[in-house]
Design an enzyme around this catalytic site. Structure first.
Site, PDB file in Angstrom:
ATOM      1  N   HIS A 160      10.541   0.940 -23.487  1.00 17.30           N
ATOM      2  CA  HIS A 160       9.088   1.781 -24.102  1.00 17.30           C
ATOM      3  C   HIS A 160       8.574   2.209 -22.694  1.00 17.30           C
ATOM      4  O   HIS A 160       8.565   1.411 -21.605  1.00 17.30           O
ATOM      5  CB  HIS A 160       8.273   0.642 -24.686  1.00 17.30           C
ATOM      6  CG  HIS A 160       8.765   0.560 -26.219  1.00 17.30           C
ATOM      7  ND1 HIS A 160       8.707  -0.873 -26.824  1.00 17.30           N
ATOM      8  CD2 HIS A 160       8.959   1.469 -27.147  1.00 17.30           C
ATOM      9  CE1 HIS A 160       9.317  -0.401 -27.988  1.00 17.30           C
ATOM     10  NE2 HIS A 160       9.399   0.382 -28.288  1.00 17.30           N
ATOM     11  N   CYS A 247       3.590  -6.506 -26.315  1.00 19.03           N
ATOM     12  CA  CYS A 247       4.247  -6.408 -27.652  1.00 19.03           C
ATOM     13  C   CYS A 247       3.596  -7.550 -28.710  1.00 19.03           C
ATOM     14  O   CYS A 247       3.814  -6.988 -30.040  1.00 19.03           O
ATOM     15  CB  CYS A 247       5.774  -6.593 -27.688  1.00 19.03           C
ATOM     16  SG  CYS A 247       6.312  -5.814 -26.143  1.00 19.03           S
TER      17      CYS A 247
HETATM   18  C1  CIR Z   1      12.929  -3.996 -30.330  1.00 20.62           C
HETATM   19  O1  CIR Z   1      13.864  -3.617 -29.560  1.00 20.62           O
HETATM   20  O2  CIR Z   1      12.388  -3.234 -30.866  1.00 20.62           O
HETATM   21  C2  CIR Z   1      12.276  -5.297 -30.137  1.00 20.62           C
HETATM   22  N1  CIR Z   1      13.514  -6.130 -30.038  1.00 20.62           N
HETATM   23  C3  CIR Z   1      11.624  -5.375 -28.914  1.00 20.62           C
HETATM   24  C4  CIR Z   1      10.367  -4.572 -29.056  1.00 20.62           C
HETATM   25  C5  CIR Z   1       9.357  -4.603 -27.978  1.00 20.62           C
HETATM   26  N2  CIR Z   1       8.205  -4.184 -28.082  1.00 20.62           N
HETATM   27  C6  CIR Z   1       7.476  -3.608 -27.239  1.00 20.62           C
HETATM   28  O3  CIR Z   1       7.765  -3.678 -25.849  1.00 20.62           O
HETATM   29  N3  CIR Z   1       6.332  -2.962 -27.503  1.00 20.62           N
END
Ligand code: CIR
Length: 252
Positions: A160, A247
């Site tokens: 992201h 997150c």
């Molecule tokens: C994913 O790959 O969607 C989750 N394991 C990690 C998401 C992390 N979110 C973020 O950076 N906003």
């Protein structure tokens, strides 16, 4: 000032979520402890917590940031780019409905909150594997309706946008080299993180405190020189699943 934070506990199947981090498998017990500690720190920053239980259908559910973008007036519920995560947003929508007008991103548009970087009244929208042009366009129209501006930023090498660049107030941004030299961010004071400390780029400003991830001494020194009230947090088990400090909460 943020009054509330939505957080969601990791479930027993947390390690079955999506990741490309290559840092090993997270330990569930340790993840729970780190999450509890993260929650305590948020409370110390003056926010009231809305703690949601884990949903066994969604191992990635603690990464609530991706499900909504919340401003002073409205909340935009996203349409998650990761198919395995679609549905996580339902509980978040239910929770936010009490507090804000709800707007929606709809298919074929996809958006994940981790790609949305707000700096004052402007939103940078990361175009990544999780956020597409259609999603960005829908988002931009909703934002414009409420008087906010937005622009797109290409995200090539990381999950992201906010994996690699975050705003920490006072015109300061923390960024990896991939973003530190982009024209879009030239007008800010850029704190570039050391190449070996790229996970440090995800910092989180909560009211009077700056939350930083533990374990990045060089970058920490640079930040300390700026005079922030720093709280250092260990989130190793979440980093293993590709997540950082931003997150794990939705602040509003
Ligand atoms: C994913 O790959 O969607 C989750 N394991 C990690 C998401 C992390 N979110 C973020 O950076 N906003």
């Amino acid at each position: 000032m943020f009054k509330y934070a939505i957080v969601r506990k990791p479930g027993k199947n947390f390690s079955e979520g999506l990741t490309k981090a290559n840092l090993g498998k997270p330990d569930f017990k340790k993840a729970l402890e780190q999450h509890d500690n993260y929650c305590e720190v948020l409370e110390k920053c003056g926010v009231k917590l809305k703690v949601l239980e884990a949903d066994p259908r969604f191992p990635d559910c603690p990464f609530v940031e991706d499900t909504a973008i919340v401003t002073e007036e409205f909340a935009i519920i996203t349409n998650l780019g990761a198919k395995s995560r679609r549905g996580e947003e339902e509980k978040i929508r239910e929770t936010l409905r009490e507090f804000r007008t709800i707007e929606l991103i709809k298919s074929p548009g996809i958006v994940e909150g981790g790609d949305i970087l707000r700096i004052n009244n402007h939103f940078y929208i990361g175009l990544s594997k999780r956020t597409n042009e259609e999603g960005a366009e829908q988002l931009s129209k909703i934002l414009a309706k409420y008087g906010f501006t937005s622009s797109s930023v290409l995200v090539k090498n990381v999950l992201h946008l906010k994996t690699s660049v975050t705003f920490i107030g006072n015109n300061n941004i923390v960024a990896t080299d991939e973003f530190a030299n982009r024209d879009e961010f030239k007008k800010f004071n850029i704190i570039e993180v050391d190449k070996k400390e790229s996970d440090f780029a995800n910092c989180l400003l909560v009211n009077d405190f700056l939350l930083i991830p533990e374990g990045f001494s060089k970058s920490k020194e640079k930040i300390q020189a700026l005079g922030y009230k720093i709280l250092e947090i260990e989130i190793s088990e979440f980093q293993k699943m590709g997540g950082g400090l931003t997150c794990l909460s939705i602040l509003f």
